[in-house]
Design a protein around this motif. Structure first.
Motif, mmCIF file in Angstrom:
data_model
loop_
_atom_site.group_PDB
_atom_site.id
_atom_site.type_symbol
_atom_site.label_atom_id
_atom_site.label_comp_id
_atom_site.label_asym_id
_atom_site.label_seq_id
_atom_site.Cartn_x
_atom_site.Cartn_y
_atom_site.Cartn_z
ATOM 1 N N ILE A 124 9.495 -4.594 -2.629
ATOM 2 C CA ILE A 124 8.764 -5.460 -1.696
ATOM 3 C C ILE A 124 7.655 -6.152 -2.464
ATOM 4 C CG2 ILE A 124 7.523 -5.589 0.490
ATOM 5 C CD1 ILE A 124 8.626 -2.772 1.103
ATOM 6 N N ASP A 159 4.239 -8.504 -2.775
ATOM 7 C CA ASP A 159 3.009 -8.568 -1.962
ATOM 8 C C ASP A 159 3.156 -9.601 -0.859
ATOM 9 O OD1 ASP A 159 1.872 -6.656 -3.493
ATOM 10 O OD2 ASP A 159 0.696 -8.040 -4.738
ATOM 11 N N PHE A 160 2.638 -9.233 0.331
ATOM 12 C CA PHE A 160 2.693 -10.153 1.465
ATOM 13 C C PHE A 160 1.719 -11.300 1.252
ATOM 14 C CE2 PHE A 160 4.521 -7.681 5.295
ATOM 15 C CZ PHE A 160 5.586 -7.242 4.500
ATOM 16 N N LEU A 173 -2.995 -7.576 5.416
ATOM 17 C CA LEU A 173 -1.759 -7.758 4.649
ATOM 18 C C LEU A 173 -1.364 -6.482 3.923
ATOM 19 C CD1 LEU A 173 -2.404 -11.315 3.152
ATOM 20 C CD2 LEU A 173 -0.807 -10.725 4.978
ATOM 21 N N ARG A 174 -2.378 -5.766 3.353
ATOM 22 C CA ARG A 174 -2.069 -4.509 2.661
ATOM 23 C C ARG A 174 -1.539 -3.467 3.641
ATOM 24 N NH1 ARG A 174 -7.024 -5.578 0.132
ATOM 25 N NH2 ARG A 174 -8.044 -3.926 1.342
ATOM 26 N N CYS A 197 0.111 -3.998 6.438
ATOM 27 C CA CYS A 197 1.485 -4.344 6.821
ATOM 28 C C CYS A 197 2.457 -4.016 5.687
ATOM 29 C CB CYS A 197 1.567 -5.819 7.200
ATOM 30 S SG CYS A 197 0.705 -6.205 8.739
ATOM 31 N N TYR A 198 2.036 -4.267 4.436
ATOM 32 C CA TYR A 198 2.874 -3.945 3.269
ATOM 33 C C TYR A 198 3.177 -2.440 3.251
ATOM 34 C CZ TYR A 198 4.177 -3.338 -1.677
ATOM 35 O OH TYR A 198 4.823 -3.004 -2.822
ATOM 36 N N GLN A 199 2.104 -1.636 3.429
ATOM 37 C CA GLN A 199 2.286 -0.189 3.384
ATOM 38 C C GLN A 199 3.142 0.313 4.540
ATOM 39 O OE1 GLN A 199 -1.692 1.369 3.232
ATOM 40 N NE2 GLN A 199 -2.050 0.684 1.126
ATOM 41 N N GLU A 255 6.773 -0.502 3.740
ATOM 42 C CA GLU A 255 7.238 0.363 2.663
ATOM 43 C C GLU A 255 7.519 1.771 3.190
ATOM 44 O OE1 GLU A 255 5.698 0.862 -1.835
ATOM 45 O OE2 GLU A 255 4.356 1.729 -0.337
ATOM 46 N N LYS A 278 4.930 -0.487 -5.941
ATOM 47 C CA LYS A 278 4.320 -1.683 -6.510
ATOM 48 C C LYS A 278 3.849 -1.444 -7.952
ATOM 49 C CE LYS A 278 0.364 -4.759 -5.818
ATOM 50 N NZ LYS A 278 -0.784 -5.081 -4.948
#
Length: 578
Positions: free
Chosen positions: A25, A27-28, A38-39, A41-43, A46, A60
């Motif tokens: 994935i 970075d958003f 954004l972090r 949502c990324y986590q 994942e 990452k």
């Protein structure tokens, strides 16, 4: 050459994990959303992909390590071609690019899924989410399920050992874990490993499930790929668990302090507060401060409604003589030798009584304002000489705006003259009638209390000639009685009644006698004998004279009645003396 071997080793460990699809994935990116969001949502994406048990998610930091070993350089903006290149370098079968667009009350999630082998976008997941951060993270979990359905619905891949393939020996690596804030509990494959920051050794090579738990923060789940050759570095920013607080007060407009820090005035909404206990103080001028311990819970709105109580006020009392007994709301208080005392009272209306033997009782009703000071001075009045001190007696004092006003007290035979001072009456309620010639009478009520003086002011209204005219028009003599001309009233009333009675009696007789005229005339006309003719003619003439007399009387009585009425009206209007 050594760096290349390390990268090849990492790629080999990624592609050999349980036959699961290897995904990465990027970075958003976002528009009108924060980096923190954004972090998060990324986590969330994942973690959800790892929990699906269908994917090996390349962390990452591992991806960045591989790209660094491969000397890969990127401008920071990754298109499909760039994504395919990165996917090939990190050994991923699918690469995901995500962006989030924020609106006033809406988030739009767009996730592109790039098939590395085919070199193009094979799927795109788009969702629109209304609500707060919690709703957005739930939307990311739904997006993860949609991704799983689209690219991994065919079930897990099974890797069978080919002839000649050797079974690998277990290998171990290490993980360096840091969190902001520190102190998070570490779980690796559901086994507790202590607190961050920490370097974990002897961790079996391959994809491990890492969970970071800290009270007051979102639990973080992610997969990490442990390599034998180099430690894996994990650095995560933990997302605080938050709730909201709405503070209401009565009255409104109070200042709210959160742990002694001012936040605004009620009604007040405070969003995105870290969960936990807070000291909430509500303060308003002239009201008592209220402090409460409030617990803010995760994803909940806490709404305390605080009823503020006014601060007490103060009254300074000065009474003369100083020996006077003073009581406030029935409670006796002491004054100093000068007759002065100060009393603190709640805001509102209070009753203060003053009593001293041989003096009039005094009662004062005072209104106390919150946090304000007021003064009350009372000079006691002695009772007049000869006035009874019998505790069952009270006193009545009446004044009028005109002289020679008379007062009739119910239950008392004598008529009193006003002004009336300190007239003794036994305690109770009395009906009073004040009157004066040429004025309207007034009915009054007096409540006599023990050893107290009840004071009444009488304001009589003058009688009006217009009202006298009205009464006389309704009934002759009525206006005269109203204007206190009783003799005239009796005359007009009696004349009206007399003439009305005479008119009625005469009219009845006329109705009885008038039909006989026609009868006697007919008898006279049909008579044949001379003697009979003369007799009937006499009877007829007598009846005619009788009826004529009755008609005359009707005219006289009717005219007299009308004249009496007119004279009565004229007299009431112009000669009533009003």
């Amino acid at each position: 050459m050594k760096k290349l071997l390390i990268a090849i080793s990492l790629l080999s460990s990624i592609s050999a994990q349980d036959g699961k699809l290897a995904v990465s994935i990027l970075d958003f990116t976002g528009e009108d959303v924060s980096e923190k969001l954004l972090r998060a949502c990324y986590q969330k994406l994942e973690t959800s992909l790892i929990e699906s048990n269908r994917f090996t998610v390349i962390a990452k930091n591992q991806r960045e390590q591989i790209l660094e070993e491969m000397k890969f350089q990127s401008s920071g903006v990754c298109d499909e071609e760039c994504a395919v290149e990165i996917g090939k370098l990190v050994g991923a079968e699918y690469l995901m690019l995500g962006d989030i667009i924020g609106f006033a009350d809406l988030y739009q999630i767009n996730i592109k899924i790039v098939n590395i082998e085919k070199g193009d976008i094979v799927e795109k997941v788009t969702k629109e989410i209304q609500g707060n951060l919690s709703d957005l993270l739930n939307g990311m979990a739904e997006s993860s399920r949609e991704i799983t359905r689209r690219i991994a619905s065919g079930g897990e891949q099974v890797v069978t050992q080919q002839p000649g393939m050797e079974i690998a020996q277990k290998k171990y690596g290490s993980i360096i874990i840091e969190t902001n804030p520190p102190g998070a509990t570490i779980f690796v494959d559901d086994v507790e490993k202590g607190f961050t920051p920490q370097e974990l050794t002897l961790i079996e090579v391959g994809t491990r499930r890492l969970m970071l738990v800290k009270p007051g923060y979102e639990t973080l789940n992610k997969g990490v790929i442990v390599s034998e050759d180099a430690p894996i570095s994990v650095s995560e920013v933990l997302i605080s668990k938050t709730g909201s607080l709405t503070v209401l007060s009565e009255p409104i407009g109070a200042t709210v302090f959160l742990n002694d820090v001012p936040k605004g005035k009620t009604p007040l909404d405070i969003p995105s507060l870290n969960i936990g206990d807070y000291l909430v103080t509500v303060s308003l001028e002239n009201y008592q401060d209220v402090t409460q311990r409030i617990t803010v819970e995760y994803n909940e709105n806490t709404t305390p409604n605080i009823d503020l109580k006014p601060l007490p006020g103060k009254i300074n009392i000065i009474v003369s003589p100083s020996s006077t007994d003073v009581s406030v709301n029935g409670k006796k208080i002491k004054t100093n030798s000068s007759g002065i005392t100060s009393v603190e009272l709640t805001a509102g209306t209070h009753r203060i009584n003053f009593s001293l033997y041989g003096h009039e009782l005094v009662e004062k009703v005072v209104k106390i304002a919150a946090n304000k000071s007021t003064s009350l001075e009372v000079n006691m009045k002695k009772l007049p000489a000869g006035v009874s001190s019998n505790t069952s007696m009270g006193f009545l004092t009446v004044h009028a705006s005109y002289d020679n006003v008379k007062l009739k007290i119910a239950g008392v035979n004598d008529i009193q003259s006003i002004p009336l001072k300190y007239y003794e009456l036994k305690y109770g309620s009395y009906t009073l009638k004040a009157f004066k010639k040429g004025f309207e009478s007034e009915m009054l009520n007096a409540d006599i209390e023990r050893q107290k003086t009840t004071r009444i002011e009488v304001n009589l209204d003058k009688k009006l000639s217009g009202k006298a005219l009205k009464y006389s028009m309704l009934f002759p003599g009525g206006g005269q009685f109203y204007s206190d001309n009783k003799a005239k009233g009796v005359f007009f009333s009696a004349a009206t009644v007399g003439f009305t009675a005479l008119l009625g009696t005469t009219f009845t007789a006329y109705q009885d006698e008038n039909p006989l005229v026609d009868q006697y005339r007919q008898d006279y006309q049909v008579a044949e004998l001379q003697q009979d003719i003369e007799t009937k003619a006499g009877i007829y003439q007598t009846q005619v004279n009788t009826v004529n007399d009755l008609q005359s009387q009707l005219i006289i009585y009717g005219s007299s009645l009308v004249a009496t009425y007119l004279i009565n009206v004229i007299d009431a209007k112009f000669f009533s003396g009003l």
